[in-house]
Design a protein around this motif. Sequence first.
Motif, PDB file in Angstrom:
ATOM      1  N   UNK A  22      -7.493 -13.282   3.776  1.00  0.00           N
ATOM      2  CA  UNK A  22      -6.230 -13.246   3.028  1.00  0.00           C
ATOM      3  C   UNK A  22      -6.432 -12.478   1.724  1.00  0.00           C
ATOM      4  N   UNK A  23      -7.568 -12.677   1.095  1.00  0.00           N
ATOM      5  CA  UNK A  23      -7.884 -11.912  -0.113  1.00  0.00           C
ATOM      6  C   UNK A  23      -7.943 -10.415   0.170  1.00  0.00           C
ATOM      7  N   UNK A  24      -8.451 -10.058   1.334  1.00  0.00           N
ATOM      8  CA  UNK A  24      -8.503  -8.637   1.709  1.00  0.00           C
ATOM      9  C   UNK A  24      -7.100  -8.065   1.865  1.00  0.00           C
ATOM     10  N   UNK A  25      -6.173  -8.869   2.374  1.00  0.00           N
ATOM     11  CA  UNK A  25      -4.781  -8.417   2.472  1.00  0.00           C
ATOM     12  C   UNK A  25      -4.220  -8.162   1.079  1.00  0.00           C
ATOM     13  N   UNK A  26      -4.460  -9.087   0.176  1.00  0.00           N
ATOM     14  CA  UNK A  26      -3.976  -8.916  -1.200  1.00  0.00           C
ATOM     15  C   UNK A  26      -4.553  -7.647  -1.830  1.00  0.00           C
ATOM     16  N   UNK A  27      -5.855  -7.455  -1.661  1.00  0.00           N
ATOM     17  CA  UNK A  27      -6.482  -6.262  -2.229  1.00  0.00           C
ATOM     18  C   UNK A  27      -5.914  -4.979  -1.616  1.00  0.00           C
ATOM     19  N   UNK A  28      -5.645  -5.020  -0.319  1.00  0.00           N
ATOM     20  CA  UNK A  28      -5.080  -3.850   0.352  1.00  0.00           C
ATOM     21  C   UNK A  28      -3.680  -3.550  -0.179  1.00  0.00           C
ATOM     22  N   UNK A  29      -2.895  -4.572  -0.412  1.00  0.00           N
ATOM     23  CA  UNK A  29      -1.546  -4.360  -0.945  1.00  0.00           C
ATOM     24  C   UNK A  29      -1.595  -3.811  -2.364  1.00  0.00           C
ATOM     25  N   UNK A  30      -2.486  -4.357  -3.175  1.00  0.00           N
ATOM     26  CA  UNK A  30      -2.631  -3.875  -4.558  1.00  0.00           C
ATOM     27  C   UNK A  30      -3.084  -2.418  -4.564  1.00  0.00           C
ATOM     28  N   UNK A  31      -3.948  -2.063  -3.616  1.00  0.00           N
ATOM     29  CA  UNK A  31      -4.484  -0.708  -3.546  1.00  0.00           C
ATOM     30  C   UNK A  31      -3.544   0.248  -2.817  1.00  0.00           C
ATOM     31  N   UNK A  32      -2.379  -0.254  -2.426  1.00  0.00           N
ATOM     32  CA  UNK A  32      -1.391   0.567  -1.727  1.00  0.00           C
ATOM     33  C   UNK A  32      -1.969   1.158  -0.440  1.00  0.00           C
ATOM     34  N   UNK A  33      -2.658   0.300   0.323  1.00  0.00           N
ATOM     35  CA  UNK A  33      -3.246   0.733   1.595  1.00  0.00           C
ATOM     36  C   UNK A  33      -2.143   1.083   2.586  1.00  0.00           C
ATOM     37  N   UNK A  34      -2.514   1.776   3.619  1.00  0.00           N
ATOM     38  CA  UNK A  34      -1.534   2.178   4.632  1.00  0.00           C
ATOM     39  C   UNK A  34      -0.987   0.955   5.365  1.00  0.00           C
ATOM     40  N   UNK A  35       0.214   1.099   5.899  1.00  0.00           N
ATOM     41  CA  UNK A  35       0.839   0.014   6.661  1.00  0.00           C
ATOM     42  C   UNK A  35      -0.065  -0.410   7.815  1.00  0.00           C
ATOM     43  N   UNK A  36      -0.657   0.575   8.487  1.00  0.00           N
ATOM     44  CA  UNK A  36      -1.530   0.267   9.617  1.00  0.00           C
ATOM     45  C   UNK A  36      -2.715  -0.586   9.215  1.00  0.00           C
ATOM     46  N   UNK A  37      -3.318  -0.257   8.078  1.00  0.00           N
ATOM     47  CA  UNK A  37      -4.460  -1.048   7.600  1.00  0.00           C
ATOM     48  C   UNK A  37      -4.043  -2.479   7.269  1.00  0.00           C
ATOM     49  N   UNK A  38      -2.908  -2.622   6.605  1.00  0.00           N
ATOM     50  CA  UNK A  38      -2.427  -3.958   6.232  1.00  0.00           C
ATOM     51  C   UNK A  38      -2.069  -4.756   7.484  1.00  0.00           C
ATOM     52  N   UNK A  39      -1.398  -4.133   8.438  1.00  0.00           N
ATOM     53  CA  UNK A  39      -1.052  -4.815   9.683  1.00  0.00           C
ATOM     54  C   UNK A  39      -2.298  -5.287  10.423  1.00  0.00           C
ATOM     55  N   UNK A  40      -3.320  -4.466  10.430  1.00  0.00           N
ATOM     56  CA  UNK A  40      -4.578  -4.833  11.074  1.00  0.00           C
ATOM     57  C   UNK A  40      -5.177  -6.077  10.405  1.00  0.00           C
ATOM     58  N   UNK A  41      -5.169  -6.102   9.085  1.00  0.00           N
ATOM     59  CA  UNK A  41      -5.703  -7.251   8.347  1.00  0.00           C
ATOM     60  C   UNK A  41      -4.889  -8.513   8.618  1.00  0.00           C
ATOM     61  N   UNK A  42      -3.565  -8.376   8.633  1.00  0.00           N
ATOM     62  CA  UNK A  42      -2.698  -9.535   8.879  1.00  0.00           C
ATOM     63  C   UNK A  42      -2.918 -10.060  10.301  1.00  0.00           C
ATOM     64  N   UNK A  43      -3.055  -9.157  11.259  1.00  0.00           N
ATOM     65  CA  UNK A  43      -3.300  -9.576  12.636  1.00  0.00           C
ATOM     66  C   UNK A  43      -4.625 -10.324  12.752  1.00  0.00           C
ATOM     67  N   UNK A  44      -5.623  -9.885  12.014  1.00  0.00           N
ATOM     68  CA  UNK A  44      -6.924 -10.563  12.031  1.00  0.00           C
ATOM     69  C   UNK A  44      -6.809 -11.976  11.472  1.00  0.00           C
ATOM     70  N   UNK A  45      -6.027 -12.138  10.396  1.00  0.00           N
ATOM     71  CA  UNK A  45      -5.824 -13.471   9.816  1.00  0.00           C
ATOM     72  C   UNK A  45      -5.095 -14.363  10.812  1.00  0.00           C
ATOM     73  N   UNK A  46      -4.077 -13.807  11.436  1.00  0.00           N
ATOM     74  CA  UNK A  46      -3.321 -14.596  12.411  1.00  0.00           C
ATOM     75  C   UNK A  46      -4.236 -15.074  13.533  1.00  0.00           C
ATOM     76  N   UNK A  47      -5.090 -14.199  14.039  1.00  0.00           N
ATOM     77  CA  UNK A  47      -6.026 -14.591  15.083  1.00  0.00           C
ATOM     78  C   UNK A  47      -6.992 -15.667  14.623  1.00  0.00           C
ATOM     79  N   UNK A  48      -7.472 -15.529  13.398  1.00  0.00           N
ATOM     80  CA  UNK A  48      -8.412 -16.519  12.858  1.00  0.00           C
ATOM     81  C   UNK A  48      -7.743 -17.872  12.674  1.00  0.00           C
ATOM     82  N   UNK A  49      -6.516 -17.883  12.173  1.00  0.00           N
ATOM     83  CA  UNK A  49      -5.786 -19.139  11.988  1.00  0.00           C
ATOM     84  C   UNK A  49      -5.478 -19.762  13.346  1.00  0.00           C
TER      85      UNK A  49
END
Length: 91
Positions: A22-49
């Motif tokens: 979740x922290x990685x998602x926050x950092x990606x958003x702050x860093x203005x990462x690409x939508x694809x990168x953020x979606x990948x991170x969110x999907x990983x969190x969803x799988x882990x949860x």
Amino acid sequence: MGHLSEKSTDLLPRVRRIAGQVGAIERALVADASCGDVLHLVAAVRGAVNGLLDEIIADHLEQHVALPGLSDAERAAGAEELMAVIRRYAK
């Protein structure tokens, strides 16, 4: 669910990894990462949860529904708790 304290050595590291994800998602958003990168991170969190939820549900079934020696009332209460979680999750 005090019996989970026995499994906390397994569950806490998983929860901490999820917190890190979740922290990685926050950092990606702050860093203005690409939508694809953020979606990948969110999907990983969803799988882990979902994996964590699966493990806790399985433990709940073993301890509060299928455990030999439980009374009918204890089994019914365990099943009712699980149904409430499933209904909430399915929304």
